[in-house]
Design a protein around this motif. Structure first.
Motif, PDB file in Angstrom:
ATOM      1  N   PRO A 159     -21.672  18.274  -9.004  1.00  0.00           N
ATOM      2  CA  PRO A 159     -22.505  18.088  -7.803  1.00  0.00           C
ATOM      3  C   PRO A 159     -23.145  16.695  -7.718  1.00  0.00           C
ATOM      4  O   PRO A 159     -23.418  16.215  -6.628  1.00  0.00           O
ATOM      5  N   LEU A 160     -23.374  16.049  -8.864  1.00  0.00           N
ATOM      6  CA  LEU A 160     -24.063  14.749  -8.844  1.00  0.00           C
ATOM      7  C   LEU A 160     -23.117  13.566  -8.636  1.00  0.00           C
ATOM      8  O   LEU A 160     -23.565  12.441  -8.466  1.00  0.00           O
ATOM      9  N   LEU A 161     -21.815  13.806  -8.676  1.00  0.00           N
ATOM     10  CA  LEU A 161     -20.862  12.689  -8.576  1.00  0.00           C
ATOM     11  C   LEU A 161     -20.537  12.426  -7.112  1.00  0.00           C
ATOM     12  O   LEU A 161     -19.846  13.206  -6.467  1.00  0.00           O
ATOM     13  N   SER A 162     -21.038  11.279  -6.625  1.00  0.00           N
ATOM     14  CA  SER A 162     -20.874  11.060  -5.187  1.00  0.00           C
ATOM     15  C   SER A 162     -19.704  10.147  -4.844  1.00  0.00           C
ATOM     16  O   SER A 162     -19.453   9.897  -3.675  1.00  0.00           O
ATOM     17  N   GLY A 163     -18.950   9.681  -5.832  1.00  0.00           N
ATOM     18  CA  GLY A 163     -17.757   8.890  -5.527  1.00  0.00           C
ATOM     19  C   GLY A 163     -17.230   8.166  -6.753  1.00  0.00           C
ATOM     20  O   GLY A 163     -17.976   7.935  -7.710  1.00  0.00           O
ATOM     21  N   ILE A 164     -15.931   7.853  -6.730  1.00  0.00           N
ATOM     22  CA  ILE A 164     -15.309   7.096  -7.830  1.00  0.00           C
ATOM     23  C   ILE A 164     -14.398   6.041  -7.211  1.00  0.00           C
ATOM     24  O   ILE A 164     -13.554   6.351  -6.364  1.00  0.00           O
ATOM     25  N   ASP A 165     -14.560   4.800  -7.644  1.00  0.00           N
ATOM     26  CA  ASP A 165     -13.650   3.737  -7.234  1.00  0.00           C
ATOM     27  C   ASP A 165     -13.103   3.062  -8.481  1.00  0.00           C
ATOM     28  O   ASP A 165     -13.816   2.902  -9.471  1.00  0.00           O
ATOM     29  N   ILE A 166     -11.843   2.662  -8.411  1.00  0.00           N
ATOM     30  CA  ILE A 166     -11.178   2.073  -9.575  1.00  0.00           C
ATOM     31  C   ILE A 166     -10.712   0.654  -9.244  1.00  0.00           C
ATOM     32  O   ILE A 166     -10.153   0.423  -8.164  1.00  0.00           O
ATOM     33  N   PHE A 167     -10.964  -0.255 -10.171  1.00  0.00           N
ATOM     34  CA  PHE A 167     -10.670  -1.669  -9.931  1.00  0.00           C
ATOM     35  C   PHE A 167      -9.969  -2.297 -11.137  1.00  0.00           C
ATOM     36  O   PHE A 167     -10.165  -1.860 -12.268  1.00  0.00           O
ATOM     37  N   ASP A 168      -9.201  -3.352 -10.845  1.00  0.00           N
ATOM     38  CA  ASP A 168      -8.713  -4.188 -11.949  1.00  0.00           C
ATOM     39  C   ASP A 168      -9.288  -5.594 -11.813  1.00  0.00           C
ATOM     40  O   ASP A 168      -8.797  -6.532 -12.426  1.00  0.00           O
ATOM     41  N   ASP A 169     -10.326  -5.701 -10.997  1.00  0.00           N
ATOM     42  CA  ASP A 169     -10.963  -6.992 -10.751  1.00  0.00           C
ATOM     43  C   ASP A 169     -12.469  -6.863 -11.026  1.00  0.00           C
ATOM     44  O   ASP A 169     -13.133  -6.006 -10.433  1.00  0.00           O
ATOM     45  N   ALA A 170     -12.962  -7.711 -11.944  1.00  0.00           N
ATOM     46  CA  ALA A 170     -14.353  -7.574 -12.389  1.00  0.00           C
ATOM     47  C   ALA A 170     -15.344  -7.782 -11.246  1.00  0.00           C
ATOM     48  O   ALA A 170     -16.333  -7.054 -11.136  1.00  0.00           O
ATOM     49  N   THR A 171     -15.094  -8.771 -10.401  1.00  0.00           N
ATOM     50  CA  THR A 171     -16.050  -9.064  -9.326  1.00  0.00           C
ATOM     51  C   THR A 171     -16.264  -7.842  -8.442  1.00  0.00           C
ATOM     52  O   THR A 171     -17.399  -7.497  -8.096  1.00  0.00           O
ATOM     53  N   ALA A 172     -15.167  -7.175  -8.118  1.00  0.00           N
ATOM     54  CA  ALA A 172     -15.275  -5.970  -7.282  1.00  0.00           C
ATOM     55  C   ALA A 172     -15.951  -4.836  -8.055  1.00  0.00           C
ATOM     56  O   ALA A 172     -16.787  -4.108  -7.512  1.00  0.00           O
ATOM     57  N   ALA A 173     -15.624  -4.715  -9.326  1.00  0.00           N
ATOM     58  CA  ALA A 173     -16.122  -3.573 -10.108  1.00  0.00           C
ATOM     59  C   ALA A 173     -17.637  -3.611 -10.293  1.00  0.00           C
ATOM     60  O   ALA A 173     -18.282  -2.569 -10.410  1.00  0.00           O
ATOM     61  N   PHE A 174     -18.221  -4.821 -10.352  1.00  0.00           N
ATOM     62  CA  PHE A 174     -19.666  -4.926 -10.598  1.00  0.00           C
ATOM     63  C   PHE A 174     -20.481  -5.084  -9.321  1.00  0.00           C
ATOM     64  O   PHE A 174     -21.703  -5.236  -9.381  1.00  0.00           O
ATOM     65  N   GLU A 175     -19.832  -5.032  -8.171  1.00  0.00           N
ATOM     66  CA  GLU A 175     -20.526  -5.158  -6.894  1.00  0.00           C
ATOM     67  C   GLU A 175     -21.583  -4.055  -6.760  1.00  0.00           C
ATOM     68  O   GLU A 175     -21.258  -2.870  -6.790  1.00  0.00           O
ATOM     69  N   GLY A 176     -22.823  -4.453  -6.687  1.00  0.00           N
ATOM     70  CA  GLY A 176     -23.903  -3.483  -6.447  1.00  0.00           C
ATOM     71  C   GLY A 176     -24.235  -2.582  -7.622  1.00  0.00           C
ATOM     72  O   GLY A 176     -24.965  -1.603  -7.465  1.00  0.00           O
ATOM     73  N   THR A 177     -23.740  -2.927  -8.813  1.00  0.00           N
ATOM     74  CA  THR A 177     -23.941  -2.000  -9.934  1.00  0.00           C
ATOM     75  C   THR A 177     -25.375  -2.024 -10.460  1.00  0.00           C
ATOM     76  O   THR A 177     -26.001  -3.078 -10.571  1.00  0.00           O
ATOM     77  N   ASN A 178     -25.880  -0.827 -10.755  1.00  0.00           N
ATOM     78  CA  ASN A 178     -27.220  -0.690 -11.338  1.00  0.00           C
ATOM     79  C   ASN A 178     -27.163  -0.564 -12.855  1.00  0.00           C
ATOM     80  O   ASN A 178     -28.058  -1.030 -13.551  1.00  0.00           O
ATOM     81  N   VAL A 179     -26.131   0.110 -13.337  1.00  0.00           N
ATOM     82  CA  VAL A 179     -25.950   0.279 -14.787  1.00  0.00           C
ATOM     83  C   VAL A 179     -24.519  -0.105 -15.121  1.00  0.00           C
ATOM     84  O   VAL A 179     -23.575   0.448 -14.547  1.00  0.00           O
ATOM     85  N   ALA A 180     -24.363  -1.075 -16.013  1.00  0.00           N
ATOM     86  CA  ALA A 180     -23.027  -1.555 -16.390  1.00  0.00           C
ATOM     87  C   ALA A 180     -22.774  -1.218 -17.849  1.00  0.00           C
ATOM     88  O   ALA A 180     -23.521  -1.650 -18.731  1.00  0.00           O
ATOM     89  N   LEU A 181     -21.748  -0.425 -18.094  1.00  0.00           N
ATOM     90  CA  LEU A 181     -21.384  -0.046 -19.457  1.00  0.00           C
ATOM     91  C   LEU A 181     -20.103  -0.782 -19.819  1.00  0.00           C
ATOM     92  O   LEU A 181     -19.020  -0.451 -19.313  1.00  0.00           O
ATOM     93  N   LEU A 182     -20.239  -1.789 -20.666  1.00  0.00           N
ATOM     94  CA  LEU A 182     -19.109  -2.652 -21.004  1.00  0.00           C
ATOM     95  C   LEU A 182     -18.448  -2.144 -22.290  1.00  0.00           C
ATOM     96  O   LEU A 182     -18.856  -2.491 -23.390  1.00  0.00           O
ATOM     97  N   VAL A 183     -17.468  -1.287 -22.074  1.00  0.00           N
ATOM     98  CA  VAL A 183     -16.819  -0.594 -23.189  1.00  0.00           C
ATOM     99  C   VAL A 183     -15.488  -1.255 -23.559  1.00  0.00           C
ATOM    100  O   VAL A 183     -15.141  -1.366 -24.730  1.00  0.00           O
ATOM    101  N   GLY A 184     -14.743  -1.670 -22.575  1.00  0.00           N
ATOM    102  CA  GLY A 184     -13.414  -2.264 -22.820  1.00  0.00           C
ATOM    103  C   GLY A 184     -13.535  -3.583 -23.554  1.00  0.00           C
ATOM    104  O   GLY A 184     -14.344  -4.435 -23.198  1.00  0.00           O
TER     105      GLY A 184
END
Ligand code: NAI
Length: 328
Positions: free
Chosen positions: A63-88
């Motif tokens: 119920p809490l998951l309001s969307g998922i987007d997948i990227f291979d481009d860092a600039t797009a992936a971090f757009e508007g991010t509040n919490v960034a988990l850098l695992v890779g």
């Protein structure tokens, strides 16, 4: 309803990603009343696998998951991010020198730092899990000059949790009875798990255990080498425990440490405890209102001093090496 918090996870198709994403989506990262929007970053070859994980996330109907987007481009992936988990990250492979490892990771964490600088939300909080975590965090932070340095942290919570587990077994108590555990230094074999300030049921832990030989010959090496022991036993590196520690790290950062307790986080040093300013080193920290503070005024005896210095020296060497490579 609350606006969703945007969480970016890199290395989303990896082992830790697989253990981490479901717990984020089920509300364990930020709280059971906080909706999340996931942004997943992968390298192009792994995007399809990330899409598979996203299909499973859909199928959980969280119920809490309001969307998922997948990227291979860092600039797009971090757009508007509040919490960034850098695992890779780029793992060390056979025959790889430390310089090669640092350089390969610089190629990942420099552009990710730039992307966070360019597009992340003003309140962004960054946790680096990918190894060498402290130095990768330093690289990312140094390429994000517009983001306050204290928003870049690296994970030593797994080491902290491992130390709690070992001490609880030795003392025959629940982990919940142990407070004020500390991991100092680098997330590496030189880290120093410190029980001299820890408490069991309100009493000093080192005095309660009263077994210096165990401390030196068993506890410290077991915690520091636990990652290798897991690989040996499981045939794969720790993933679920690492993901759980990442959840704990961010949850504590956002929601605060309990009164009379602290946690361990690798954060930018202000020179406390003789750790050179600017190094991202693990300290005892308290958190409140989304901000961390290094616990001050602890007495450090010679035994602890030597171990903290050894780990901090390693961090300084890593910093010098990435500086030489032009990565910071
Ligand atoms: P893994 O190899 O299963 O997954 C890593 C993923 O990262 C792969 O899917 C890969 O495609 C992706 N990746 C590589 N470069 C990327 C890039 N530039 N952008 C986005 N994604 C990228 O590894 P695992 O087991 O998930 O571990 C991840 C990292 O966490 C490793 O560096 C590991 O050493 C570290 N780690 C850190 C711990 C800590 O306590 N700080 C504990 C355990 C692991």
């Amino acid at each position: 309803t609350r606006t969703p918090v945007t969480v970016t996870v890199t290395g989303a198709a990896g082992q830790i990603g697989y253990a981490l994403l479901f717990r984020i989506a089920s509300g364990h990262l930020l709280g059971a009343d906080v909706p999340v929007r996931l942004r997943l970053l992968e390298i192009p070859q792994a995007v399809k696998a990330a899409e598979g994980t996203a299909m499973e996330l859909d199928d959980c109907a969280f119920p809490l998951l309001s969307g998922i987007d997948i990227f291979d481009d860092a600039t797009a992936a971090f757009e508007g991010t509040n919490v960034a988990l850098l695992v890779g990250a780029r793992p060390r492979t056979k025959g790889m020198e430390r310089g090669d490892l640092l350089e390969a990771n610089g190629g990942i964490f420099k552009p990710q730092g730039e992307a966070i600088n360019a597009g992340a939300a003003d309140d962004v909080k960054v946790l680096v899990v990918g190894n060498p975590a402290n130095t990768n965090a330093l690289i990312a932070q140094s390429h994000a000059p517009d983001v306050p340095a204290e928003r870049f942290t690296a994970m030593t919570r797994l080491d902290h949790n491992r130390a709690l587990a070992q001490l609880s077994k030795k003392a025959g108590v629940s982990v919940a009875d142990i407070k004020k555990m500390t991991i100092w230094g680098n997330h590496s074999a030189t880290q120093y798990p410190d029980v001299f300030h820890a408490e069991i049921g309100g009493k000093n832990a080192a005095e309660t255990v009263n077994d210096q030989a165990w401390l030196e010959n068993d506890f410290i090496p077991t915690v520091a080498k636990r990652g290798a022991a897991i690989i040996e036993a499981r045939g794969a590196s720790s993933a679920a425990s690492a993901a759980s520690a990442a959840i704990d790290h961010v949850h504590t950062w956002v929601n605060g440490t309990a009164d009379g307790d602290w946690t361990s986080m690798a954060v930018v040093s202000d020179g406390s405890y003789g750790v050179p300013e600017g190094l991202i080193s693990s300290f005892p920290v308290t958190t409140e209102d989304g901000k961390w503070e290094i616990v001050q005024g602890l007495e450090i005896d010679d035994f602890s001093r030597a171990r903290i210095d050894a780990s901090v020296n390693e961090l300084a060497e890593e910093r010098d090496a990435v500086r030489k490579l032009g990565l910071i």
